[in-house]
Design a protein around this motif. Structure first.
Motif, mmCIF file in Angstrom:
data_model
loop_
_atom_site.group_PDB
_atom_site.id
_atom_site.type_symbol
_atom_site.label_atom_id
_atom_site.label_comp_id
_atom_site.label_asym_id
_atom_site.label_seq_id
_atom_site.Cartn_x
_atom_site.Cartn_y
_atom_site.Cartn_z
ATOM 1 N N ALA A 73 0.835 -1.186 0.000
ATOM 2 C CA ALA A 73 0.000 0.000 0.000
ATOM 3 C C ALA A 73 0.876 1.244 0.000
ATOM 4 O O ALA A 73 2.080 1.183 0.294
ATOM 5 N N GLU B 194 -1.647 6.831 6.759
ATOM 6 C CA GLU B 194 -1.318 8.242 6.565
ATOM 7 C C GLU B 194 0.071 8.527 7.146
ATOM 8 O O GLU B 194 0.454 7.978 8.187
ATOM 9 N N THR C 264 -6.234 1.710 5.858
ATOM 10 C CA THR C 264 -5.734 2.937 5.248
ATOM 11 C C THR C 264 -4.530 3.410 6.055
ATOM 12 O O THR C 264 -4.364 3.028 7.233
ATOM 13 N N TYR D 274 -7.612 -3.739 0.008
ATOM 14 C CA TYR D 274 -6.378 -4.154 -0.648
ATOM 15 C C TYR D 274 -6.424 -5.669 -0.850
ATOM 16 O O TYR D 274 -6.739 -6.417 0.089
ATOM 17 N N HIS E 7 -1.169 8.097 2.646
ATOM 18 C CA HIS E 7 -1.566 9.466 2.318
ATOM 19 C C HIS E 7 -0.609 10.410 3.050
ATOM 20 O O HIS E 7 -0.537 10.393 4.290
ATOM 21 N N PRO F 261 -8.076 9.994 6.054
ATOM 22 C CA PRO F 261 -8.308 9.172 4.851
ATOM 23 C C PRO F 261 -9.408 8.135 5.076
ATOM 24 O O PRO F 261 -9.698 7.740 6.206
ATOM 25 N N SER F 262 -10.015 7.708 3.988
ATOM 26 C CA SER F 262 -11.067 6.694 4.038
ATOM 27 C C SER F 262 -10.452 5.304 3.923
ATOM 28 O O SER F 262 -9.380 5.117 3.336
ATOM 29 N N LEU F 263 -11.136 4.336 4.474
ATOM 30 C CA LEU F 263 -10.675 2.950 4.394
ATOM 31 C C LEU F 263 -10.762 2.434 2.965
ATOM 32 O O LEU F 263 -11.680 2.788 2.215
ATOM 33 N N GLU F 264 -9.818 1.589 2.590
ATOM 34 C CA GLU F 264 -9.761 1.014 1.252
ATOM 35 C C GLU F 264 -9.521 -0.490 1.353
ATOM 36 O O GLU F 264 -8.916 -0.971 2.305
#
Length: 748
Positions: free
Chosen positions: A92, A132, A130, A115, A95, A110-113
């Motif tokens: 990953a 940062e 996520t 993977y 951000h 940041p928003s969760l994504e």
């Protein structure tokens, strides 16, 4: 750096039970942090914030934003003995936030994504997280960073060789909002379980896991005698995200409980999205809001200038006489709303047309009392549906856009009159009441291929997911009419073994695959139900690709042991073994317990897409009925045997001709079918075009009155073994010929 690791789903089972004890290890540079271990799950929810202090990165802020450092996340299964087993990994990018940038939406937090986790080339699951990367300038401390959430109580154990003092949860601005849901499951039974480790599956159990909660079914004591569960309905309360993107999957596992407390994994199946099983109740407030919305839409369609209502199903005509058709349709009405403008309703005209069509169909039945058999109703319903499709097509051509017109044509192609709809499910349907049939239990692997060898059985059941408790003032009820607050699967019938009488009606087959050298086939029907086999080889249909069988077969069976009906179409051969054209399978237990009832008759709607042959992908029109053995409903079977033609003799008298354009000598010829041609004698030396014959033609033939066709049975060649049957239109052709010495010429 802050790593927000929320959950994972669809991981590979590493233990013998088909589960894992997963934890995540996050690596950036030379620093590593791990989450807690969640025991026995394939969809763990860690909900952890991992902190990485003093991450040193070289380069300017612009270069770091363009190419952030790579973060490696590895998932392991912790074993009680030995090292942790590797499940998979993913990478990953964080951000990046500069010190002078504000920590606010839309970029931060940041928003969760999701993977994708891989192990080699295989897919091993998905990770919801996520990351940062926050800049800390020189001579500054961590107090300038956003505030951390309060620590929470650990809900798992720490991995070996690691120590965690505190556990920080994912902050409220990043983690999804959770609500309490109830997962209600109808455990009906298991079918077609294969051997595991050379032993049969005798005492299976089904476990359904969601968000770390496991729902256990009862154990089937003897799967061979009764493969259904004794306590079918169970539920569990879980906390699930309101956003469908973040909802965990449902994992279904089948376990074989063997002697001495040993358990063996039979297979697993994962439902990645539970969206289609979510039930949203309709309250009185929502219903009233919808009614108010409809009333507002109607008010928007009021034309205050002309003092009339303009709705979607009306057409406004300014000059009525100019827009009238040349031939007025009866029943077309115009309604005035206090002005000269007329509003013509399409629904009223369509209703009148349907009424007339129905009356004409009924009058056709009343005209001939002797032809009211099953086939008469069948062909009459076909004609009525064709007319309705034509009318609907005319309406769409003037209203719909080309893209909508194409879509509607595709939908109508799926609703043609060829095949009855036998998509009947166990008590409840998917779209309205949440019932499903899970068609496979996959072996433990990360591959998603649909290989038949990987399917080890079938689980039959239903799943319902809804918010709990249900809101007050709910107006919905279950399909059986019960209050949903006490469960949606109330009134489920008893699934104990039952002895039934099965009637299978084989009507006809269409577009069969040619199997002989002449491009034809000699099809006949073979039925398999349990250990019983019925063959209709003696009544094969010679040289036909669209045979009409019209057969009814009766078989006694016991549900659920003998519930899988196999219908095969074979090609009869004089020498050698018969070839199979194709087969189809029908689950009779689903049909018997369907709320549509297991009866047979002429359906109001027919569908072109249905059960298909596996070998040649050809369709068969069929119907069936099931009755409890000895029940009063087991009346006499419906007679669908093919119509037999009646023998007729047509006599044609040729008296004379007049005003014939002459060539030489005239004579008459006539025929009712291509191979039956008869001629009169020759009228010689006619000067005025008049010829006196006084001749009679006699044509014997077999005729089907209802279909208005002549039936011809003949051998196609001298080498044919038996006769083949064909139907031709009943048409009489009369011709006048001119006879000469060398040739003859048609006069008319």
């Amino acid at each position: 750096m802050r790593a927000y690791v929320y959950q994972a789903r669809s991981l590979i089972g590493s233990d013998s039970s088909g589960l894992s004890d997963p934890f995540a290890s996050v690596i950036i540079g030379d620093q590593t942090e791990s989450t807690l271990v969640i025991d026995e799950t394939l969809s763990p929810t860690w909900d952890e914030l991992l902190l990485f202090n003093d991450v040193l990165i070289y380069g300017t802020m612009e270069n770091i934003k363009l190419d952030p450092p790579t973060i490696v996340i590895e998932i392991f299964d912790q074993d009680k003995v030995g090292k942790s087993e590797f499940i998979g990994r993913t990478i990953a990018k964080p951000h990046v936030k500069a010190f002078e940038e504000p920590y606010e939406r839309p970029h931060f937090p940041p928003s969760l994504e999701w993977y994708e986790i891989t192990r080699g080339d295989d897919r091993a699951g998905e990770l919801l997280a996520t990351f940062e990367l926050l800049e800390i300038p020189l001579k500054q401390d961590r107090s300038i960073l956003p505030e951390l959430p309060s620590p929470r109580t650990p809900c798992g154990k720490t991995p070996f060789e690691t120590e965690k003092e505190t556990v920080l949860p994912v902050p409220a601005g990043i983690r999804p909002t959770l609500s309490k849901y109830r997962i209600e499951v109808l455990f009906w039974g298991l079918r077609d379980l294969k051997r595991i480790h050379l032993l049969t599956v005798d005492k299976p159990r089904v476990d359904i896991e969601c968000a770390g909660n496991i729902l256990y079914s009862s154990v089937i004591q003897n799967a061979k005698r009764n493969p259904n569960f004794t306590n079918p309905v169970k539920f569990v309360d879980v906390e699930l995200p309101d956003q469908d993107l973040y909802r965990p999957p449902l994992t279904i596992r089948v376990i074989d409980c063997r002697s001495f407390g040993r358990i063996t994994l039979v297979g697993t199946h994962t439902i990645n999205s539970i969206h289609k099983y979510i039930y949203t109740p309709i309250c009185k407030k929502d219903k009233e809001a919808e009614e108010r919305k409809k009333s507002l839409i109607q008010l928007q369609n009021v034309d205050l200038v002309n003092n009339c209502i303009i709705s979607e199903d009306t057409v406004t005509v300014e000059n009525e006489k100019e827009n009238w058709p040349l031939l007025m349709r009866e029943g077309r009405s115009a309604v005035s709303y206090g002005s000269g403008v007329k509003v013509i309703s399409k629904r009223a005209s369509k209703r009148e047309l349907n009424k007339k069509r129905k009356e004409s169909t009924e009058s056709a039945f009343d005209d001939d009392e002797g032809s009211k058999d099953w086939w008469t109703k069948y062909f009459a319903s076909i004609e009525a549906m064709i007319e309705e499709e034509k009318e609907a097509k005319k309406e769409r051509q003037g209203v719909l856009t080309p893209s909508e017109h194409k879509m509607m044509n595709h939908m109508l192609a799926e609703m043609k009159y060829i095949h009855m709809n036998w998509k009947l499910y166990l008590n409840l349907t998917i779209s309205k009441n949440g019932c499903i049939r899970l068609n496979s239990i996959e072996e433990k692997t990360g591959d998603d291929s649909e290989d038949e060898s990987r399917i080890v059985g079938v689980f039959k059941g239903a799943i319902k997911v809804y918010k709990w408790p249900l809101p007050k003032g709910i107006e919905d009820h279950t399909v059986m009419g019960f209050d949903p607050n006490f469960g949606f699967f109330q009134g489920v019938p008893n699934n104990e073994p039952i002895h039934v009488l099965v009637r299978v009606y084989i009507v006809k087959a269409t577009d069969l695959h040619p199997m002989d050298l002449n491009g034809k086939a000699d099809p006949y029907i073979v039925l398999h139900l349990g250990s019983k086999r019925i063959s209709d080889k003696e009544h094969y249909v010679s040289k036909q690709l669209n045979p009409v069988f019209g057969k009814c077969f009766e078989i006694e069976a016991t549900f659920p042991q003998d519930s899988n009906l196999i219908i095969q179409v074979l090609d009869w051969d004089l020498l050698g073994s018969d070839d199979m054209i194709g087969e189809t399978r029908i689950d009779l237990e689903n049909r018997f317990y369907s709320r549509h009832r297991a009866t047979c008759g002429l359906a109001k709607r027919y569908e072109e897409i249905g059960k298909t042959f596996q070998a040649s992908n050809k369709d068969v029109l069929r119907c069936g009925s099931t009755f409890p053995h000895g029940h009063a409903a087991a009346r006499a079977p419906v007679d669908i045997s093919p119509r037999k033609p009646k023998s007729f003799e047509m006599r044609v008298i040729i008296w004379n001709t007049d005003d014939v354009v002459l060539e030489d000598d005239a004579f008459f010829s006539g025929g009712s079918r291509p191979d039956d041609c008869q001629t009169t004698d020759i009228h010689y030396r006619s000067l005025t075009g008049e010829g006196n014959f006084n001749w009679r033609f006699i044509y014997p033939f077999d005729y089907l009155e209802a279909e208005e066709k002549i039936v011809i049975s003949r051998k196609e060649s001298v080498f044919s073994w038996d006769e083949s049957e064909c139907k031709i239109p009943a048409r009489l052709e009369l011709q006048v010929w001119d006879m000469t010495i060398s040739q003859r010429t048609t006069l008319g």
